[in-house]
Design an enzyme around this catalytic site. Structure first.
Site, PDB file in Angstrom:
ATOM      1  N   ARG A 154     -12.731  13.361 -19.293  1.00  0.00           N
ATOM      2  CA  ARG A 154     -13.769  12.774 -18.375  1.00  0.00           C
ATOM      3  C   ARG A 154     -15.055  12.113 -19.247  1.00  0.00           C
ATOM      4  O   ARG A 154     -15.197  10.823 -18.793  1.00  0.00           O
ATOM      5  CB  ARG A 154     -14.765  14.072 -17.525  1.00  0.00           C
ATOM      6  CG  ARG A 154     -15.633  13.524 -16.562  1.00  0.00           C
ATOM      7  CD  ARG A 154     -16.800  13.247 -16.827  1.00  0.00           C
ATOM      8  NE  ARG A 154     -17.809  14.132 -17.725  1.00  0.00           N
ATOM      9  CZ  ARG A 154     -18.897  14.125 -18.273  1.00  0.00           C
ATOM     10  NH1 ARG A 154     -19.298  12.887 -18.230  1.00  0.00           N
ATOM     11  NH2 ARG A 154     -19.259  14.906 -18.894  1.00  0.00           N
ATOM     12  N   ASP A 155     -15.683  12.589 -20.039  1.00  0.00           N
ATOM     13  CA  ASP A 155     -16.717  12.072 -20.727  1.00  0.00           C
ATOM     14  C   ASP A 155     -15.981  10.843 -21.516  1.00  0.00           C
ATOM     15  O   ASP A 155     -16.777   9.800 -21.582  1.00  0.00           O
ATOM     16  CB  ASP A 155     -17.595  12.814 -21.693  1.00  0.00           C
ATOM     17  CG  ASP A 155     -19.164  12.580 -21.802  1.00  0.00           C
ATOM     18  OD1 ASP A 155     -19.249  11.417 -21.659  1.00  0.00           O
ATOM     19  OD2 ASP A 155     -19.817  13.315 -21.902  1.00  0.00           O
TER      20      ASP A 155
ATOM     21  N   HIS B 220     -24.103  20.183 -25.563  1.00  0.00           N
ATOM     22  CA  HIS B 220     -23.148  18.949 -25.477  1.00  0.00           C
ATOM     23  C   HIS B 220     -24.052  17.789 -26.211  1.00  0.00           C
ATOM     24  O   HIS B 220     -24.795  16.959 -25.891  1.00  0.00           O
ATOM     25  CB  HIS B 220     -23.301  18.536 -23.929  1.00  0.00           C
ATOM     26  CG  HIS B 220     -22.572  17.396 -23.516  1.00  0.00           C
ATOM     27  ND1 HIS B 220     -21.561  17.597 -22.811  1.00  0.00           N
ATOM     28  CD2 HIS B 220     -22.760  15.945 -23.372  1.00  0.00           C
ATOM     29  CE1 HIS B 220     -20.946  16.242 -22.395  1.00  0.00           C
ATOM     30  NE2 HIS B 220     -21.819  15.417 -22.924  1.00  0.00           N
TER      31      HIS B 220
ATOM     32  N   HIS C 262     -23.750  14.238 -28.007  1.00  0.00           N
ATOM     33  CA  HIS C 262     -23.076  12.836 -28.652  1.00  0.00           C
ATOM     34  C   HIS C 262     -23.426  12.488 -30.207  1.00  0.00           C
ATOM     35  O   HIS C 262     -24.335  12.945 -30.522  1.00  0.00           O
ATOM     36  CB  HIS C 262     -23.664  12.023 -27.488  1.00  0.00           C
ATOM     37  CG  HIS C 262     -22.703  11.924 -26.295  1.00  0.00           C
ATOM     38  ND1 HIS C 262     -21.803  11.157 -25.843  1.00  0.00           N
ATOM     39  CD2 HIS C 262     -23.102  12.916 -25.104  1.00  0.00           C
ATOM     40  CE1 HIS C 262     -21.496  11.469 -24.482  1.00  0.00           C
ATOM     41  NE2 HIS C 262     -22.213  12.615 -24.268  1.00  0.00           N
TER      42      HIS C 262
ATOM     43  N   CYS D 104     -22.043   7.733 -21.962  1.00  0.00           N
ATOM     44  CA  CYS D 104     -22.408   7.800 -20.766  1.00  0.00           C
ATOM     45  C   CYS D 104     -22.796   5.989 -20.290  1.00  0.00           C
ATOM     46  O   CYS D 104     -23.483   5.482 -21.003  1.00  0.00           O
ATOM     47  CB  CYS D 104     -23.783   8.468 -20.501  1.00  0.00           C
ATOM     48  SG  CYS D 104     -24.423   8.214 -18.594  1.00  0.00           S
TER      49      CYS D 104
ATOM     50  N   ASN E  18     -18.852  11.657 -27.785  1.00  0.00           N
ATOM     51  CA  ASN E  18     -19.168  12.858 -28.031  1.00  0.00           C
ATOM     52  C   ASN E  18     -18.643  13.373 -29.403  1.00  0.00           C
ATOM     53  O   ASN E  18     -17.821  12.881 -29.877  1.00  0.00           O
ATOM     54  CB  ASN E  18     -18.522  13.992 -27.046  1.00  0.00           C
ATOM     55  CG  ASN E  18     -18.799  13.842 -25.541  1.00  0.00           C
ATOM     56  OD1 ASN E  18     -18.178  13.042 -25.024  1.00  0.00           O
ATOM     57  ND2 ASN E  18     -19.701  14.663 -25.175  1.00  0.00           N
TER      58      ASN E  18
HETATM   59  P1  HMG Z   1     -25.092   6.001  -3.887  1.00  0.00           P
HETATM   60  O1  HMG Z   1     -24.497   4.642  -4.063  1.00  0.00           O
HETATM   61  O2  HMG Z   1     -26.407   6.098  -4.171  1.00  0.00           O
HETATM   62  O3  HMG Z   1     -24.242   6.825  -2.930  1.00  0.00           O
HETATM   63  O4  HMG Z   1     -24.361   6.835  -5.343  1.00  0.00           O
HETATM   64  P2  HMG Z   1     -24.411   6.889  -1.538  1.00  0.00           P
HETATM   65  O5  HMG Z   1     -24.388   8.065  -1.106  1.00  0.00           O
HETATM   66  O6  HMG Z   1     -25.565   6.015  -0.866  1.00  0.00           O
HETATM   67  O7  HMG Z   1     -23.119   6.056  -0.992  1.00  0.00           O
HETATM   68  C1  HMG Z   1     -22.509   4.886  -1.151  1.00  0.00           C
HETATM   69  C2  HMG Z   1     -21.233   4.423  -1.509  1.00  0.00           C
HETATM   70  O8  HMG Z   1     -20.505   5.568  -2.337  1.00  0.00           O
HETATM   71  C3  HMG Z   1     -20.430   4.939  -0.110  1.00  0.00           C
HETATM   72  O9  HMG Z   1     -19.478   3.886   0.048  1.00  0.00           O
HETATM   73  C4  HMG Z   1     -19.984   6.410  -0.392  1.00  0.00           C
HETATM   74  O10 HMG Z   1     -18.810   6.474   0.392  1.00  0.00           O
HETATM   75  C5  HMG Z   1     -19.484   6.142  -1.809  1.00  0.00           C
HETATM   76  P3  HMG Z   1     -19.392   2.799   0.974  1.00  0.00           P
HETATM   77  O11 HMG Z   1     -19.809   3.190   2.352  1.00  0.00           O
HETATM   78  O12 HMG Z   1     -20.528   1.858   0.325  1.00  0.00           O
HETATM   79  O13 HMG Z   1     -17.893   2.033   1.155  1.00  0.00           O
HETATM   80  N1  HMG Z   1     -19.634   7.363  -2.620  1.00  0.00           N
HETATM   81  C6  HMG Z   1     -18.561   8.216  -2.903  1.00  0.00           C
HETATM   82  N2  HMG Z   1     -17.229   7.752  -3.102  1.00  0.00           N
HETATM   83  C7  HMG Z   1     -16.498   8.701  -3.804  1.00  0.00           C
HETATM   84  N3  HMG Z   1     -16.849   9.682  -4.247  1.00  0.00           N
HETATM   85  C8  HMG Z   1     -18.164   9.945  -4.143  1.00  0.00           C
HETATM   86  C9  HMG Z   1     -19.185   9.249  -3.366  1.00  0.00           C
HETATM   87  N4  HMG Z   1     -20.326   9.376  -3.194  1.00  0.00           N
HETATM   88  C10 HMG Z   1     -20.841   8.517  -2.342  1.00  0.00           C
HETATM   89  N5  HMG Z   1     -18.553  11.322  -4.619  1.00  0.00           N
HETATM   90  C11 HMG Z   1     -23.448   8.633  -6.587  1.00  0.00           C
HETATM   91  C12 HMG Z   1     -24.423   8.197  -5.676  1.00  0.00           C
HETATM   92  C13 HMG Z   1     -23.986   9.765  -7.366  1.00  0.00           C
HETATM   93  C14 HMG Z   1     -22.182   8.751  -5.945  1.00  0.00           C
HETATM   94  C15 HMG Z   1     -23.404   7.393  -7.953  1.00  0.00           C
HETATM   95  O14 HMG Z   1     -24.517   6.905  -8.361  1.00  0.00           O
HETATM   96  C16 HMG Z   1     -22.393   7.713  -8.926  1.00  0.00           C
HETATM   97  O15 HMG Z   1     -21.275   7.940  -8.452  1.00  0.00           O
HETATM   98  N6  HMG Z   1     -23.088   8.005  -9.917  1.00  0.00           N
HETATM   99  C17 HMG Z   1     -22.205   8.567 -10.966  1.00  0.00           C
HETATM  100  C18 HMG Z   1     -22.360   8.190 -12.509  1.00  0.00           C
HETATM  101  C19 HMG Z   1     -21.658   8.707 -13.368  1.00  0.00           C
HETATM  102  O16 HMG Z   1     -20.346   9.369 -13.066  1.00  0.00           O
HETATM  103  N7  HMG Z   1     -22.283   8.829 -14.848  1.00  0.00           N
HETATM  104  C20 HMG Z   1     -21.610   9.284 -15.715  1.00  0.00           C
HETATM  105  C21 HMG Z   1     -21.489  10.867 -15.837  1.00  0.00           C
HETATM  106  S1  HMG Z   1     -23.084  12.013 -16.240  1.00  0.00           S
HETATM  107  C22 HMG Z   1     -22.754  11.781 -18.080  1.00  0.00           C
HETATM  108  O17 HMG Z   1     -21.986  11.080 -18.385  1.00  0.00           O
HETATM  109  C23 HMG Z   1     -23.723  12.816 -18.527  1.00  0.00           C
HETATM  110  C24 HMG Z   1     -22.988  13.947 -19.262  1.00  0.00           C
HETATM  111  O18 HMG Z   1     -21.784  13.855 -20.022  1.00  0.00           O
HETATM  112  C25 HMG Z   1     -23.994  14.791 -19.948  1.00  0.00           C
HETATM  113  C26 HMG Z   1     -24.533  14.224 -21.134  1.00  0.00           C
HETATM  114  O19 HMG Z   1     -24.054  13.610 -21.997  1.00  0.00           O
HETATM  115  O20 HMG Z   1     -25.984  14.154 -21.120  1.00  0.00           O
HETATM  116  C27 HMG Z   1     -22.718  14.889 -18.031  1.00  0.00           C
HETATM  117 MG    MG Z   2     -21.907  13.334 -22.012  1.00  0.00          MG
END
Ligand code: HMG
Ligand code: MG
Length: 306
Positions: free
Chosen positions: A21-22, A213, A215, A246, A255
């Protein structure tokens, strides 16, 4: 902390593998679904007890993991391993439940700007969304992990107050999460800071419920892990090959590499249950699929030794 030579090492540590995933979420190359599945199956044979296999976020935001359902349903599930996936909202949870993952991992940041860039909402607006996800996941019989990002610093705002970390962490625990992973999203933490932050957090939260966690952007991840172990933490997230970062944190790199962490723990006599040769072989596999040299030190030593 005790004096030099008297550090407080645990007898055993749990490594949570987050590479699929990450690691993959930040890669430009789309690793074909069958390769992801073959890789996760290899990881399942290494002795790891927890693998974060994918992410049910909006595939437009993270195209590298657009095949989340195919991956989650295509892998062989080994008994005794928790197969976890990132879930940002209700739509993500529905997809994750359909794919029958064992654990939902919800995530948000301690800093407003990173939270906004990463999940398109304010911290305040995120709480009710995650509360619903956590409650529904628990009702479906799943375990739930929470992540707080930018605990040690934010790429947009700089220093982050421990009070904000506590506020977000308290709210996530209040929702019912089983474990909280504290993210050094941009690899900016140092051991002294880790000591100071954990000193405060451990007055409030049980060490057994916390994971760290790190990086390794600036090469301090292992030093931070040593300090965390000394403070009583025994669960660490890591990524095979040192893959990752990220996409919504500029400059963030991978990581800590799982095999680098494992080498250190093995050499210190700290039990993990993970087989180093098998882990290295899984690292070589994904390095070849990604098509560039990965940051892991042990992987490169292995390569230069032929
Ligand atoms: P949004 O655009 O605000 O969502 O995104 P929305 O609710 O307004 O919906 C907009 C569109 O997104 C719609 O589709 C929804 O159907 C679709 P449209 O009508 O435009 O075709 N949608 C989805 N589709 C599939 N699966 C879903 C989903 N939700 C909405 N779950 C949202 C909000 C949170 C979804 C978006 O901002 C997003 O996907 N963000 C993810 C970013 C991400 O993955 N970042 C990396 C992970 S975090 C990380 O790495 C940190 C960590 O490792 C810890 C650390 O290191 O600190 C965990
Ligand atoms: Mg991370």
């Amino acid at each position: 902390m005790l004096g030099v030579g008297e550090m407080n090492w645990p007898a055993s540590v749990t490594i949570k593998e987050v590479g699929p995933r990450d690691g993959l979420q930040n890669e430009k190359v789309f690793v074909p679904t069958e390769d992801k599945i073959a890789w996760i199956n290899q990881l399942s044979g290494t002795g790891l007890k927890s693998i974060e296999i994918t992410s049910f976020v909006n595939p437009k935001w993270i195209p590298a993991l657009a095949d989340a359902a195919e991956v989650a349903t295509g892998i062989e599930r080994m008994p005794g391993i928790i197969y976890s996936a990132l879930v940002p909202n209700r739509q993500g949870l529905e997809r994750a439940l359909e794919a029958d993952v064992d654990e939902a991992a919800v995530f948000m940041s301690a800093s407003e700007t990173h939270n906004h860039r990463n999940i398109n909402k304010s911290i305040r607006a995120t709480f009710p969304i995650l509360r619903e996800v956590v409650q529904e996941a628990i009702a479906a019989g799943k375990s739930v992990r929470g992540y707080v990002s930018t605990v040690f610093g934010c790429p947009y705002e700089g220093p982050v107050s421990v009070d904000e970390v506590i506020r977000v962490s308290d709210t996530l625990f209040d929702m019912g999460i089983d474990e909280l992973s504290l993210g050094d999203t941009i690899g900016i933490a140092n051991p002294k800071q880790v000591q100071e932050v954990l000193d405060i957090l451990l007055q409030r939260f049980d060490a057994k419920k916390l994971a760290l966690h790190f990086h390794d952007t600036r090469g301090t991840a292992l030093a931070n892990i040593l300090m965390s172990m000394d403070m009583g933490i025994t669960t660490f997230d890591a990524s095979v090959g040192g893959l990752g970062g990220c996409p919504y944190a500029p400059g963030a790199s991978g990581n800590v590499a799982s095999e680098d962490l494992l080498y250190m723990l093995d050499a210190m006599g700290i039990h993990t249950g993970v087989n180093r040769e098998k882990l290295l072989s899984a690292a070589r596999f994904i390095q070849e699929k990604i098509g560039r040299e990965l940051p892991s030190r042990n992987l490169q030593v292995g390569n230069s030794n032929g």
